[in-house]
Scaffold this motif. Structure first.
Motif, PDB file in Angstrom:
ATOM      1  N   GLY A 191       0.815  -1.198   0.000  1.00 31.65           N
ATOM      2  CA  GLY A 191       0.000   0.000   0.000  1.00 31.65           C
ATOM      3  C   GLY A 191       0.852   1.253   0.000  1.00 31.65           C
ATOM      4  N   ILE A 192       0.292   2.340  -0.524  1.00 32.02           N
ATOM      5  CA  ILE A 192       0.955   3.650  -0.525  1.00 32.02           C
ATOM      6  C   ILE A 192      -0.088   4.708  -0.155  1.00 32.02           C
ATOM      7  CG2 ILE A 192       2.113   5.428  -1.909  1.00 32.02           C
ATOM      8  CD1 ILE A 192       3.279   3.234  -3.652  1.00 32.02           C
ATOM      9  N   THR A 193       0.310   5.630   0.720  1.00 34.35           N
ATOM     10  CA  THR A 193      -0.512   6.788   1.057  1.00 34.35           C
ATOM     11  C   THR A 193       0.293   8.049   0.754  1.00 34.35           C
ATOM     12  OG1 THR A 193      -1.739   5.638   2.792  1.00 34.35           O
ATOM     13  CG2 THR A 193      -1.700   8.041   2.909  1.00 34.35           C
ATOM     14  N   SER A 194      -0.354   9.027   0.113  1.00 32.38           N
ATOM     15  CA  SER A 194       0.318  10.285  -0.213  1.00 32.38           C
ATOM     16  C   SER A 194      -0.449  11.459   0.384  1.00 32.38           C
ATOM     17  CB  SER A 194       0.439  10.460  -1.733  1.00 32.38           C
ATOM     18  OG  SER A 194      -0.831  10.670  -2.317  1.00 32.38           O
ATOM     19  N   TRP A 195       0.237  12.620   0.465  1.00 33.33           N
ATOM     20  CA  TRP A 195      -0.337  13.857   1.004  1.00 33.33           C
ATOM     21  C   TRP A 195      -0.016  14.973   0.027  1.00 33.33           C
ATOM     22  CZ3 TRP A 195      -3.297  16.724   3.953  1.00 33.33           C
ATOM     23  CH2 TRP A 195      -2.909  18.007   4.363  1.00 33.33           C
ATOM     24  N   ASP A 196      -1.073  15.651  -0.464  1.00 40.33           N
ATOM     25  CA  ASP A 196      -0.866  16.681  -1.484  1.00 40.33           C
ATOM     26  C   ASP A 196      -0.920  18.097  -0.929  1.00 40.33           C
ATOM     27  OD1 ASP A 196      -3.533  17.178  -0.999  1.00 40.33           O
ATOM     28  OD2 ASP A 196      -4.243  16.521  -2.966  1.00 40.33           O
ATOM     29  N   GLY A 197      -0.881  18.242   0.387  1.00 39.95           N
ATOM     30  CA  GLY A 197      -0.967  19.547   1.008  1.00 39.95           C
ATOM     31  C   GLY A 197      -2.362  19.888   1.477  1.00 39.95           C
ATOM     32  N   HIS A 198      -3.341  19.133   0.990  1.00 38.75           N
ATOM     33  CA  HIS A 198      -4.736  19.341   1.390  1.00 38.75           C
ATOM     34  C   HIS A 198      -5.405  18.032   1.788  1.00 38.75           C
ATOM     35  CE1 HIS A 198      -4.658  23.503  -0.022  1.00 38.75           C
ATOM     36  NE2 HIS A 198      -4.046  23.067  -1.112  1.00 38.75           N
ATOM     37  N   ASP A 199      -5.166  16.982   1.007  1.00 41.22           N
ATOM     38  CA  ASP A 199      -5.847  15.706   1.231  1.00 41.22           C
ATOM     39  C   ASP A 199      -4.854  14.548   1.211  1.00 41.22           C
ATOM     40  OD1 ASP A 199      -8.628  16.705   1.210  1.00 41.22           O
ATOM     41  OD2 ASP A 199      -8.168  17.188  -0.890  1.00 41.22           O
ATOM     42  N   PHE A 200      -5.261  13.467   1.876  1.00 34.42           N
ATOM     43  CA  PHE A 200      -4.525  12.204   1.831  1.00 34.42           C
ATOM     44  C   PHE A 200      -5.158  11.304   0.774  1.00 34.42           C
ATOM     45  CE2 PHE A 200      -3.345  13.781   5.969  1.00 34.42           C
ATOM     46  CZ  PHE A 200      -2.052  13.312   6.167  1.00 34.42           C
ATOM     47  N   HIS A 201      -4.311  10.522   0.101  1.00 36.54           N
ATOM     48  CA  HIS A 201      -4.768   9.594  -0.938  1.00 36.54           C
ATOM     49  C   HIS A 201      -4.115   8.240  -0.676  1.00 36.54           C
ATOM     50  CE1 HIS A 201      -6.055  13.169  -3.262  1.00 36.54           C
ATOM     51  NE2 HIS A 201      -4.950  13.704  -2.768  1.00 36.54           N
ATOM     52  N   THR A 202      -4.890   7.179  -0.780  1.00 37.88           N
ATOM     53  CA  THR A 202      -4.373   5.850  -0.462  1.00 37.88           C
ATOM     54  C   THR A 202      -4.769   4.841  -1.527  1.00 37.88           C
ATOM     55  OG1 THR A 202      -4.429   6.221   1.941  1.00 37.88           O
ATOM     56  CG2 THR A 202      -4.428   3.945   1.202  1.00 37.88           C
ATOM     57  N   GLY A 234       2.544  -4.895 -10.700  1.00 37.47           N
ATOM     58  CA  GLY A 234       1.180  -5.238 -11.068  1.00 37.47           C
ATOM     59  C   GLY A 234       0.152  -4.394 -10.356  1.00 37.47           C
ATOM     60  N   ASN A 235       0.506  -3.868  -9.188  1.00 34.92           N
ATOM     61  CA  ASN A 235      -0.403  -3.008  -8.430  1.00 34.92           C
ATOM     62  C   ASN A 235       0.020  -1.541  -8.454  1.00 34.92           C
ATOM     63  OD1 ASN A 235      -2.419  -4.826  -7.367  1.00 34.92           O
ATOM     64  ND2 ASN A 235      -0.822  -5.704  -6.062  1.00 34.92           N
ATOM     65  N   GLY A 281       4.910   4.047   2.192  1.00 35.67           N
ATOM     66  CA  GLY A 281       4.398   2.780   1.700  1.00 35.67           C
ATOM     67  C   GLY A 281       4.795   1.619   2.576  1.00 35.67           C
ATOM     68  N   HIS A 282       4.188   0.479   2.296  1.00 38.21           N
ATOM     69  CA  HIS A 282       4.333  -0.694   3.164  1.00 38.21           C
ATOM     70  C   HIS A 282       4.163  -1.952   2.324  1.00 38.21           C
ATOM     71  CE1 HIS A 282       3.009  -3.604   6.315  1.00 38.21           C
ATOM     72  NE2 HIS A 282       3.692  -2.838   7.145  1.00 38.21           N
ATOM     73  N   ARG A 303      -8.447  -5.009   4.582  1.00 35.17           N
ATOM     74  CA  ARG A 303      -8.620  -4.035   5.663  1.00 35.17           C
ATOM     75  C   ARG A 303      -7.398  -3.946   6.571  1.00 35.17           C
ATOM     76  NH1 ARG A 303     -12.502  -6.331  10.454  1.00 35.17           N
ATOM     77  NH2 ARG A 303     -11.767  -8.489  10.534  1.00 35.17           N
ATOM     78  N   ASN A 304      -6.521  -4.942   6.518  1.00 31.42           N
ATOM     79  CA  ASN A 304      -5.302  -4.916   7.328  1.00 31.42           C
ATOM     80  C   ASN A 304      -4.079  -4.428   6.564  1.00 31.42           C
ATOM     81  OD1 ASN A 304      -6.410  -5.793   9.759  1.00 31.42           O
ATOM     82  ND2 ASN A 304      -6.200  -7.957   9.209  1.00 31.42           N
ATOM     83  N   VAL A 305      -4.251  -4.164   5.274  1.00 31.01           N
ATOM     84  CA  VAL A 305      -3.116  -3.706   4.467  1.00 31.01           C
ATOM     85  C   VAL A 305      -2.773  -2.270   4.857  1.00 31.01           C
ATOM     86  CG1 VAL A 305      -2.276  -3.296   2.125  1.00 31.01           C
ATOM     87  CG2 VAL A 305      -3.803  -5.229   2.581  1.00 31.01           C
ATOM     88  N   GLN A 306      -1.502  -2.006   5.008  1.00 27.57           N
ATOM     89  CA  GLN A 306      -1.037  -0.680   5.425  1.00 27.57           C
ATOM     90  C   GLN A 306      -0.493   0.108   4.220  1.00 27.57           C
ATOM     91  OE1 GLN A 306       1.459  -0.705   8.943  1.00 27.57           O
ATOM     92  NE2 GLN A 306       0.486  -2.549   9.711  1.00 27.57           N
TER      93      GLN A 306
END
Length: 486
Positions: A47-58, A67-68, A85-86, A98-101
């Protein structure tokens, strides 16, 4: 039926890998590359989470990074100059999306994303207490406990809330946290799980291993110290906090033996060079007359080179590994399952026929892999098959982020070395000593008080309390007592 590869279910699972980038134009793309380099640490999900200065995206998905996260539309959906990421192999909690980080939650202070390598050994107790106080959990991961502890902390600032949460947990953790204020990277006070820091121009990067820095072209700066929190603000300021005071580090010794990639650096030591030194020490302690030294690929290769150089026995590739088989394949019956073993490893029959061979592997867990390898060598015509293991016998379970079998399923727990030798049908079997392992790592021997590493899987000397395990033992004892009374 799709079943786990029989060679994969007899290895200690590599826990997880984490990677974080602060202040980069293409942060999520860099994280995806870093996770590729850490894929060996977890292959169930990413998984990957990003921050654009206003919102988080995952974006989170089951399976490998490839592949992903190698599609442009996925990376475009993760905008911003900060991302983490993780890669995961589940050590606690079920295998499900639901357990993926990274895990993400909206707190009073704003968004909070967390990626965790390790295992919280009092998570069950904390979870029960939090639920009684009204917390609602969305996953079965121990990592979510940290989020709820931060959310319910009475401290004022987010940093103080986070430190308050960390002081309540036991066990092992390396964490990368993202908030609207910036990124935090930290390790537990014992430094059981690894975490390093690097730079790429003005970009700050955190990773489980230095190899991930190499892959993205970053320079290694230093290791995050045990008990240290490093904060990178959105404007690039870097601050270090040490809320735990003086610590007595005990990093995981198995990182040197197996988990880390051989091209990584741990505490200024080359993993590859250490594994060769382990092999050399193994040869000093457990010599044998033989024609060839043969590694069990791929993890046994560096130690086998060291053993061969020390013993002056030629190193040869007597087992050929296919790199084109995944972790699963179709096995419609026991016969085909047995034949499926050779899809991953096959004997180099022309080399080993009539020869005395020394097989080098990193560890023996259940013993099923060693049994199949020895049998394969004998079927290929080996005159003698000797097994040498580049770690002491694995007698105890790990509760710090490594998915080990129950202790009763560990071969070294059930049998002594002689019994293990009979089980795998080898002509001889020997392990490096615990002091020999420490010597290969540059220590005189294992210290009797406050050992230099966490080696609980070999010695049973756990460096922290194991609250959840102790609770299980007490519960089982009470249930047995109740049955006797009835």
């Amino acid at each position: 039926m799709i079943t786990t590869n029989p060679f994969d279910d007899d290895k200690l699972r590599e826990e997880c890998g984490i990677f974080g980038v602060s202040r980069a134009e293409t942060a999520s793309a860099i994280v995806a590359l870093g996770l590729h380099a850490l894929q060996h640490r977890g292959q169930e999900a990413a998984g990957i989470t990003s921050w654009d200065g206003h919102d988080f995206h995952t974006h989170r998905a089951m399976g490998h990074v490839a592949g992903n996260f190698d599609r442009d539309e996925v990376i475009r959906g993760l905008p911003g100059d900060t991302a983490c990421g993780h890669v995961r192999y589940s050590t606690t909690g079920e295998t499900s999306l639901r357990n993926v980080q990274p895990l993400y939650a909206e707190l009073n202070s704003g968004g909070f994303a967390i990626a965790h390598n390790g295992n919280i050994s009092n998570a069950m107790k904390l979870r029960r207490e939090l639920i009684r106080r009204g917390s609602i959990f969305q996953s079965t991961s121990d990592t979510e406990v940290i989020i709820h502890l931060v959310a319910t902390s009475s401290y004022r600032t987010l940093l103080d809330k986070f430190i308050d949460a960390l002081k309540q947990v036991e066990g092992a953790y390396s964490l990368i946290v993202m908030t609207p204020e910036g990124m935090i990277a930290c390790r537990d006070p014992l430094g059981i799980r690894p975490l390093v820091m690097g730079t790429l121009g003005e970009t700050t990067i955190f990773a489980s291993e230095t190899v991930a820095l190499d892959v993205v072209g970053a320079d290694y700066v230093r290791t995050i110290d045990p008990g240290e929190l490093v904060i990178v603000t959105n404007d690039g300021q870097i601050r270090s906090h040490r809320p735990f005071g003086d610590t007595h580090p005990r990093p995981c010794i198995f990182e040197h033996v197996y988990f880390s990639r051989p091209d990584s650096i741990i505490d200024n030591s080359s993993v590859y060079s250490v594994r060769k030194a382990i092999g050399a020490q193994l040869a000093i302690e457990n010599p044998v007359e033989a024609d060839y030294v043969i590694p069990v690929p791929d993890s046994g290769v560096p130690a086998a080179i060291g053993y061969a150089q020390q013993s002056s026995i030629p190193f040869e590739l007597g087992i050929i590994r296919s790199h084109y088989i995944g972790r699963t394949f179709i096995q419609p019956g026991d016969k085909v399952r047995h034949l499926g073993v050779k899809l991953k490893h096959n004997a180099n029959r022309a080399l080993i026929k009539g020869k005395r061979i020394v097989l080098i592997d990193d560890s023996i867990v259940r013993g099923t892999t060693s049994l199949k390898i020895v049998q394969m060598m004998r079927e290929a015509g080996a005159a003698e098959v000797h097994m040498r293991i580049a770690s002491p016998p694995t007698k105890h379970s790990c509760f710090y982020g490594v998915d080990t079998p129950e202790r009763t399923k560990l071969l070294a727990h059930k049998l002594d070395v002689g019994g293990m030798q009979d089980f795998i049908h080898a002509d001889s079997l020997s392990f490096i000593s615990i002091d020999g392992l420490y010597k290969a790592l540059g220590e005189a021997k294992r210290a009797d008080i406050r050992p230099q590493y966490c080696d609980a899987c070999f010695t049973g000397d756990y460096p922290t309390t194991l609250t959840d395990q102790d609770d299980v033992v007490v519960t089982n004892q009470l249930e047995l007592l109740a049955e006797r009374v009835v």
